[in-house]
Design a protein around this motif. Structure first.
Motif, PDB file in Angstrom:
ATOM      1  N   ASP A   6       0.694  -1.072  -0.113  1.00 25.03           N
ATOM      2  CA  ASP A   6       0.007  -0.015   0.055  1.00 25.03           C
ATOM      3  C   ASP A   6       0.894   1.086  -0.099  1.00 25.03           C
ATOM      4  O   ASP A   6       0.808   2.084   0.890  1.00 25.03           O
ATOM      5  N   ARG A   7       1.520   1.279  -1.054  1.00 25.63           N
ATOM      6  CA  ARG A   7       2.396   2.644  -1.226  1.00 25.63           C
ATOM      7  C   ARG A   7       2.842   2.871  -2.666  1.00 25.63           C
ATOM      8  O   ARG A   7       2.570   1.949  -3.463  1.00 25.63           O
ATOM      9  N   VAL A   8       2.874   4.037  -3.002  1.00 24.43           N
ATOM     10  CA  VAL A   8       3.266   4.482  -4.357  1.00 24.43           C
ATOM     11  C   VAL A   8       4.790   5.140  -4.437  1.00 24.43           C
ATOM     12  O   VAL A   8       5.104   5.667  -3.121  1.00 24.43           O
ATOM     13  N   GLY A   9       5.419   5.386  -5.136  1.00 20.38           N
ATOM     14  CA  GLY A   9       6.668   6.063  -5.452  1.00 20.38           C
ATOM     15  C   GLY A   9       7.138   6.263  -6.845  1.00 20.38           C
ATOM     16  O   GLY A   9       6.500   6.169  -7.779  1.00 20.38           O
ATOM     17  N   VAL A  10       7.934   7.280  -6.891  1.00 21.49           N
ATOM     18  CA  VAL A  10       8.710   7.685  -7.881  1.00 21.49           C
ATOM     19  C   VAL A  10      10.149   7.493  -8.055  1.00 21.49           C
ATOM     20  O   VAL A  10      10.651   7.788  -6.808  1.00 21.49           O
ATOM     21  N   GLU A  11      10.929   7.304  -8.754  1.00 15.49           N
ATOM     22  CA  GLU A  11      12.067   6.836  -8.731  1.00 15.49           C
ATOM     23  C   GLU A  11      13.084   7.325  -9.941  1.00 15.49           C
ATOM     24  O   GLU A  11      12.615   7.208 -10.904  1.00 15.49           O
ATOM     25  N   LEU A  12      14.256   7.495  -9.649  1.00 17.10           N
ATOM     26  CA  LEU A  12      15.362   7.525 -10.702  1.00 17.10           C
ATOM     27  C   LEU A  12      16.055   6.040 -10.883  1.00 17.10           C
ATOM     28  O   LEU A  12      16.510   5.961  -9.777  1.00 17.10           O
ATOM     29  N   TYR A  13      15.699   5.238 -11.744  1.00 15.15           N
ATOM     30  CA  TYR A  13      16.572   4.035 -11.763  1.00 15.15           C
ATOM     31  C   TYR A  13      17.756   4.107 -12.353  1.00 15.15           C
ATOM     32  O   TYR A  13      17.755   4.411 -13.679  1.00 15.15           O
ATOM     33  N   ILE A  14      18.565   3.754 -11.979  1.00  9.88           N
ATOM     34  CA  ILE A  14      20.127   3.951 -12.516  1.00  9.88           C
ATOM     35  C   ILE A  14      20.683   2.460 -12.550  1.00  9.88           C
ATOM     36  O   ILE A  14      21.031   1.834 -11.769  1.00  9.88           O
ATOM     37  N   ASP A  15      20.749   2.231 -13.903  1.00  7.59           N
ATOM     38  CA  ASP A  15      21.059   0.755 -14.444  1.00  7.59           C
ATOM     39  C   ASP A  15      22.667   0.561 -14.598  1.00  7.59           C
ATOM     40  O   ASP A  15      22.956   1.252 -15.493  1.00  7.59           O
ATOM     41  N   ASP A  16      23.333  -0.159 -13.721  1.00  5.29           N
ATOM     42  CA  ASP A  16      24.777  -0.672 -14.135  1.00  5.29           C
ATOM     43  C   ASP A  16      25.581   0.485 -14.032  1.00  5.29           C
ATOM     44  O   ASP A  16      26.297   0.849 -14.768  1.00  5.29           O
ATOM     45  N   ASP A  17      25.515   1.494 -13.213  1.00  7.12           N
ATOM     46  CA  ASP A  17      26.546   2.720 -13.234  1.00  7.12           C
ATOM     47  C   ASP A  17      26.514   3.224 -11.739  1.00  7.12           C
ATOM     48  O   ASP A  17      26.155   4.351 -11.363  1.00  7.12           O
ATOM     49  N   LYS A  18      27.234   2.519 -10.873  1.00  8.86           N
ATOM     50  CA  LYS A  18      27.440   2.797  -9.514  1.00  8.86           C
ATOM     51  C   LYS A  18      28.259   3.948  -9.509  1.00  8.86           C
ATOM     52  O   LYS A  18      28.141   4.733  -8.616  1.00  8.86           O
ATOM     53  N   LYS A  19      29.093   4.467 -10.505  1.00  6.86           N
ATOM     54  CA  LYS A  19      29.967   5.885 -10.251  1.00  6.86           C
ATOM     55  C   LYS A  19      28.950   6.888 -10.425  1.00  6.86           C
ATOM     56  O   LYS A  19      29.156   7.934  -9.773  1.00  6.86           O
ATOM     57  N   LEU A  20      28.125   6.773 -11.218  1.00  9.47           N
ATOM     58  CA  LEU A  20      27.128   7.874 -11.539  1.00  9.47           C
ATOM     59  C   LEU A  20      26.118   8.018 -10.172  1.00  9.47           C
ATOM     60  O   LEU A  20      26.090   9.134  -9.553  1.00  9.47           O
ATOM     61  N   PHE A  21      25.848   6.800  -9.537  1.00  2.00           N
ATOM     62  CA  PHE A  21      24.930   7.042  -8.326  1.00  2.00           C
ATOM     63  C   PHE A  21      25.911   7.473  -7.179  1.00  2.00           C
ATOM     64  O   PHE A  21      25.402   8.540  -6.663  1.00  2.00           O
ATOM     65  N   SER A  22      27.286   7.038  -6.972  1.00  2.00           N
ATOM     66  CA  SER A  22      28.164   7.595  -6.103  1.00  2.00           C
ATOM     67  C   SER A  22      28.298   9.152  -6.311  1.00  2.00           C
ATOM     68  O   SER A  22      28.175   9.977  -5.070  1.00  2.00           O
ATOM     69  N   ARG A  23      28.435   9.526  -7.320  1.00  5.28           N
ATOM     70  CA  ARG A  23      28.612  11.171  -7.565  1.00  5.28           C
ATOM     71  C   ARG A  23      27.246  11.826  -7.240  1.00  5.28           C
ATOM     72  O   ARG A  23      27.425  12.684  -6.520  1.00  5.28           O
ATOM     73  N   LEU A  24      26.188  11.363  -7.632  1.00  3.67           N
ATOM     74  CA  LEU A  24      25.026  11.972  -7.189  1.00  3.67           C
ATOM     75  C   LEU A  24      24.660  12.039  -5.724  1.00  3.67           C
ATOM     76  O   LEU A  24      24.351  12.994  -5.125  1.00  3.67           O
ATOM     77  N   GLU A  25      25.117  10.782  -5.071  1.00  2.00           N
ATOM     78  CA  GLU A  25      24.767  10.928  -3.617  1.00  2.00           C
ATOM     79  C   GLU A  25      25.890  11.692  -2.970  1.00  2.00           C
ATOM     80  O   GLU A  25      25.503  12.413  -1.944  1.00  2.00           O
ATOM     81  N   SER A  26      27.027  11.813  -3.681  1.00  2.22           N
ATOM     82  CA  SER A  26      28.031  12.850  -2.894  1.00  2.22           C
ATOM     83  C   SER A  26      27.508  14.213  -3.043  1.00  2.22           C
ATOM     84  O   SER A  26      27.958  15.074  -2.015  1.00  2.22           O
ATOM     85  N   ILE A  27      26.463  14.792  -3.645  1.00  6.21           N
ATOM     86  CA  ILE A  27      26.135  15.932  -3.770  1.00  6.21           C
ATOM     87  C   ILE A  27      24.506  16.033  -3.449  1.00  6.21           C
ATOM     88  O   ILE A  27      23.629  16.837  -3.808  1.00  6.21           O
ATOM     89  N   SER A  28      24.114  14.873  -2.667  1.00  8.63           N
ATOM     90  CA  SER A  28      22.616  14.692  -2.418  1.00  8.63           C
ATOM     91  C   SER A  28      22.161  15.802  -1.813  1.00  8.63           C
ATOM     92  O   SER A  28      20.923  16.262  -1.817  1.00  8.63           O
ATOM     93  N   GLY A  29      22.805  16.627  -1.030  1.00  6.41           N
ATOM     94  CA  GLY A  29      22.311  17.753  -0.349  1.00  6.41           C
ATOM     95  C   GLY A  29      21.859  18.898  -1.099  1.00  6.41           C
ATOM     96  O   GLY A  29      20.857  19.274  -0.962  1.00  6.41           O
ATOM     97  N   GLU A  30      22.687  19.177  -2.075  1.00  3.76           N
ATOM     98  CA  GLU A  30      22.277  19.999  -3.178  1.00  3.76           C
ATOM     99  C   GLU A  30      21.125  19.507  -4.071  1.00  3.76           C
ATOM    100  O   GLU A  30      20.133  20.398  -4.186  1.00  3.76           O
ATOM    101  N   ILE A  31      21.005  18.251  -4.423  1.00  2.54           N
ATOM    102  CA  ILE A  31      19.992  17.906  -5.109  1.00  2.54           C
ATOM    103  C   ILE A  31      18.637  17.919  -4.341  1.00  2.54           C
ATOM    104  O   ILE A  31      17.788  18.330  -4.841  1.00  2.54           O
ATOM    105  N   GLU A  32      18.757  17.561  -2.999  1.00  7.02           N
ATOM    106  CA  GLU A  32      17.618  17.399  -2.252  1.00  7.02           C
ATOM    107  C   GLU A  32      17.123  19.044  -2.318  1.00  7.02           C
ATOM    108  O   GLU A  32      15.821  19.079  -1.979  1.00  7.02           O
TER     109      GLU A  32
END
Length: 88
Positions: A6-32
């Motif tokens: 009983d939930r819904v969600g919206v996501e950015l699915y990053i397939d097979d690119d851990k470097k991209l995810f790490s880069r985005l997470e490193s600036i998560s404060g700015e993104i958020e």
């Protein structure tokens, strides 16, 4: 949409690119700050994919909730599309 939890969600699915995810997470404060909300950052180290996801409780099968949940998903997806490409 998840009818079992009983939930819904919206996501950015990053397939097979851990470097991209790490880069985005490193600036998560700015993104958020740009998003106006704090999504969950799921690296999922045992899988190839990663996710940036925001979830909301609710049962989309319930007619009393469906319109509100759909509006939330559209608004949230629009925010993702407006903000996230600047960081990719």
């Amino acid at each position: 949409m998840n009818s079992q939890r009983d939930r819904v969600g919206v996501e950015l699915y990053i397939d097979d690119d851990k470097k991209l995810f790490s880069r985005l997470e490193s600036i998560s404060g700015e993104i958020e700050a740009e998003l106006g909300f704090s999504p969950e950052w799921w690296e999922m180290p045992d899988r190839k994919a990663s996710r940036i996801i925001v979830l909301r409780g609710g049962d989309f099968r319930d007619p009393a909730q469906a319109d509100d949940l759909i509006a939330w998903m559209v608004e949230t997806a629009d925010t993702f599309v407006r903000v996230l490409p600047r960081f990719l």
